[in-house]
Design an enzyme around this catalytic site. Structure first.
Site, short mmCIF file in Angstrom:
data_model
loop_
_atom_site.label_atom_id
_atom_site.label_comp_id
_atom_site.label_asym_id
_atom_site.label_seq_id
_atom_site.Cartn_x
_atom_site.Cartn_y
_atom_site.Cartn_z
N PHE A 152 0.81 -1.24 0.00
CA PHE A 152 0.00 0.00 0.00
C PHE A 152 0.84 1.27 0.00
O PHE A 152 0.33 2.34 -0.32
CB PHE A 152 -0.93 0.01 1.23
CG PHE A 152 -0.22 0.34 2.53
CD1 PHE A 152 0.08 1.67 2.85
CD2 PHE A 152 0.15 -0.65 3.43
CE1 PHE A 152 0.73 1.99 4.03
CE2 PHE A 152 0.81 -0.34 4.61
CZ PHE A 152 1.11 0.99 4.91
N LYS A 210 -1.25 -7.49 -9.04
CA LYS A 210 -2.21 -7.60 -7.91
C LYS A 210 -1.83 -6.48 -6.94
O LYS A 210 -0.93 -6.62 -6.12
CB LYS A 210 -2.08 -8.97 -7.24
CG LYS A 210 -3.32 -9.47 -6.53
CD LYS A 210 -3.83 -8.59 -5.43
CE LYS A 210 -3.00 -8.68 -4.16
NZ LYS A 210 -3.36 -7.61 -3.19
N SER A 246 5.35 -7.03 3.46
CA SER A 246 5.94 -7.35 4.76
C SER A 246 6.76 -8.64 4.68
O SER A 246 6.51 -9.50 3.82
CB SER A 246 4.83 -7.50 5.79
OG SER A 246 3.98 -8.55 5.38
N CYS A 255 9.85 1.48 3.46
CA CYS A 255 10.76 0.40 3.82
C CYS A 255 12.19 0.93 3.96
O CYS A 255 13.08 0.20 4.37
CB CYS A 255 10.70 -0.71 2.77
SG CYS A 255 11.29 -0.14 1.19
N GLU A 280 9.65 -4.03 12.97
CA GLU A 280 9.31 -2.91 12.08
C GLU A 280 8.07 -2.22 12.64
O GLU A 280 7.04 -2.85 12.83
CB GLU A 280 9.02 -3.46 10.67
CG GLU A 280 8.65 -2.37 9.70
CD GLU A 280 8.45 -2.88 8.27
OE1 GLU A 280 7.83 -3.93 8.08
OE2 GLU A 280 8.94 -2.20 7.34
#
Ligand code: NAD
Length: 503
Positions: free
Chosen positions: A168, A192, A245, A300, A394
């Site tokens: 996202f 996707k 993730s 990230c 994280e």
């Protein structure tokens, strides 16, 4: 049931109104089509906490339909000369520039970024498309006379239909990490997108169609776990990239490779910054805070843990001043969901309860006029112990944990011990110390006096350790390796030269 197709000019691209609500469509064979899904996921505007659409969780059968279309489109697309395929992306770049504001607005709407961040995302996506248009210069084969009258040549061939699964946090840029390079190299694709941010992807598809991409070369099937698993399992998919993730990256990598696919799965991160006392104070403070707060910490490459070596209190003071200038709803965007806000605030409270000291507290942020938005203010936490959860996991929010150590070697040991390995940065004015860290940090992307050390094309993007599973990187020159296979041909045409095997 009322059905009205809503085109991008009326805002939400690739959606239709179903009983008054905006439903996201899939994109198959150059057309937007309604999914037969029974389940849907709400698409929210995180900045105001309001639902803007619903996205189908497409069943496996729709993945199968899209793959059939893509396989048929692949044969003619891959047969075009590479320079002709690249032309589509020159035109696509021009269209991205023409629709720049609309693309950036869409990111703000479905992701919650600030305008500045959304603009930067589109800038970066355009840069990647420019690289893709230049791929013909880099993807040329090689030829050599390896023996008298004998030549070996190596040529690149596309893999077939590839799948790209995206997160996202960069709804436009991350799809553009894979679509342009994979397609210029002759592959067809099933994308996707994240179920949180499906709208940008549909607009990308529209623009590519306008740029002349033949129908069926890019298809979008919306969904979540079931849709991704269908892509991993399907024999019609040759290779798959994943960005998301680490937990899911691992599962997808194992599943896709167990079905004998080439896979490249990028995971999460826990990026460490090492701050040395000789660092340039203002440069370090502003860079570190920008790294930790940019995109609300949902990058990230975001600074998440800072290892402070020796006495750096003078810089930490400046950092806190910088952090206080970052205001939710103004120059700090929203986090993606109410759950994300709760999770991030939970990490902060737990660290406080375990004895860490909150220097700047971003909990309970409320933005006037956007009371239902999902905001977390910038948070700086001192005296974090390396074994605390906030130092290890994280957080994916605008939160920086400061761990205090006495020596540079202790700092490097802490960085090395974290299981991730996307980025690591050092702040110092000493070339020797910077080099010491460059050699020893266990991460794929290293920064010296840079808080977000993202390599720009043609250099490739990719981490180490639990931040990436699979060979190659996802962008830049390395992606050319991932998205192609080599054909090696050996030829001999002169029967008059000494005739024996490979003369
Ligand atoms: P996520 O792992 O929840 O989702 C990523 C994609 O996987 C989405 O398309 C989602 O629909 C799908 N998915 C979710 N659960 C699944 C499951 N159980 N099985 C199969 N597919 C599933 O990630 P996110 O929350 O969208 O994105 C944030 C994460 O992505 C962070 O960890 C961030 O660090 C990471 N990220 C990494 C990079 C990188 O380059 N390494 C870049 C961007 C984001």
């Amino acid at each position: 049931m009322t059905q009205t197709t809503v085109n991008s000019k009326q805002f939400n691209p690739g959606t239709m109104l179903v009983d008054g609500a905006s439903e996201v469509l899939n994109f198959v064979n150059g057309k937007f089509v309604q999914s037969r899904a029974k389940q849907f996921f709400p698409v929210m505007n995180p900045g105001i906490g309001k639902q803007i659409a619903k996205v189908p969780l497409s069943p496996g059968i729709e993945v199968d339909d899209a793959i059939k279309i893509a396989r048929s489109a692949f044969s003619s697309w891959s047969a075009l000369p590479i320079k002709e395929r690249a032309q589509v992306f020159y035109r696509y770049k021009v269209l991205m520039e023409k629709h720049f504001k609309e693309l950036a607005d869409l990111i703000q709407e479905e992701n919650g970024k600030t305008a500045v961040e959304a603009n930067a995302e589109i800038d970066r996506a355009i840069e990647i498309v420019e690289f893709a248009a230049s791929i013909p210069q880099l993807a040329a084969g090689e030829i050599m006379q390896v023996s008298r009258g004998v030549e070996c040549r190596v040529e690149r061939f596309p893999l077939g239909v590839v799948a790209s699964i995206t997160p996202f946090n960069f709804p436009n840029m991350v799809p553009n990490w894979t679509i342009p390079n994979a397609l210029v190299l002759g592959n067809a694709m099933i994308l996707k997108p994240s179920q949180f941010t499906p709208l940008s992807a549909n607009r990308i598809a529209e623009l590519l169609k306008e740029a002349g991409l033949p129908d069926g070369v890019l298809n979008i099937v919306n969904g979540a776990q079931e849709t991704v698993e269908a892509l991993c399992d399907h024999t019609g998919i040759e290779a798959l990239t994943f960005v998301g993730s680490t937990r899911v990256a691992k599962a997808v990598y194992i599943r896709a490779t167990s079905h004998l696919k080439r896979a490249l799965c990028l995971g999460g991160a826990k990026n460490h910054l090492i701050l040395l006392p000789d660092a340039n104070e203002t440069m370090a403070a502003s860079n570190i805070i920008a790294s930790m707060t940019g995109c609300a910490g949902q990058r990230c490459m975001a600074a998440s843990a800072m290892v402070a070596v020796g006495n750096v209190d003078h810089i930490i003071r400046l950092m806190c001043e910088e952090a206080k200038k970052v205001i939710p709803g103004k120059n700090l965007g929203a986090v993606i969901s109410a759950e994300a806000k709760k999770r991030i605030e939970g990490y902060i409270t737990e660290a406080e309860q375990q004895g860490a000291k909150i220097l700047v507290d971003g909990r309970n942020a409320v933005v006037e006029g956007k009371q239902n938005g999902f905001y977390v203010g910038p948070t700086v936490i001192d005296n974090v112990q390396p074994e605390m959860r906030i130092a290890q996991e994280e957080v994916f929010g605008p939160v920086l944990s400061i761990v205090r150590v006495k020596t540079l070697d202790e700092a490097i040991a802490i960085e090395n011990a974290n299981p991730y390995g996307n980025a690591a940065s050092v702040f110092t004015q000493s070339g020797g110390l910077a080099h010491y860290v460059m050699e020893r940090a266990s991460a794929g992307m290293i920064g010296v006096n840079i808080g977000v050390p993202v390599p720009r094309d043609p250099f490739s993007f990719g981490g180490w350790n639990e931040s990436k599973f699979g060979a190659c990187d996802i962008t830049g020159k390395s992606s050319i390796e991932f998205f192609t296979k080599l054909k090696k041909t050996t030829t001999k045409w002169n029967p008059e030269s000494k005739v024996n095997w490979m003369s």
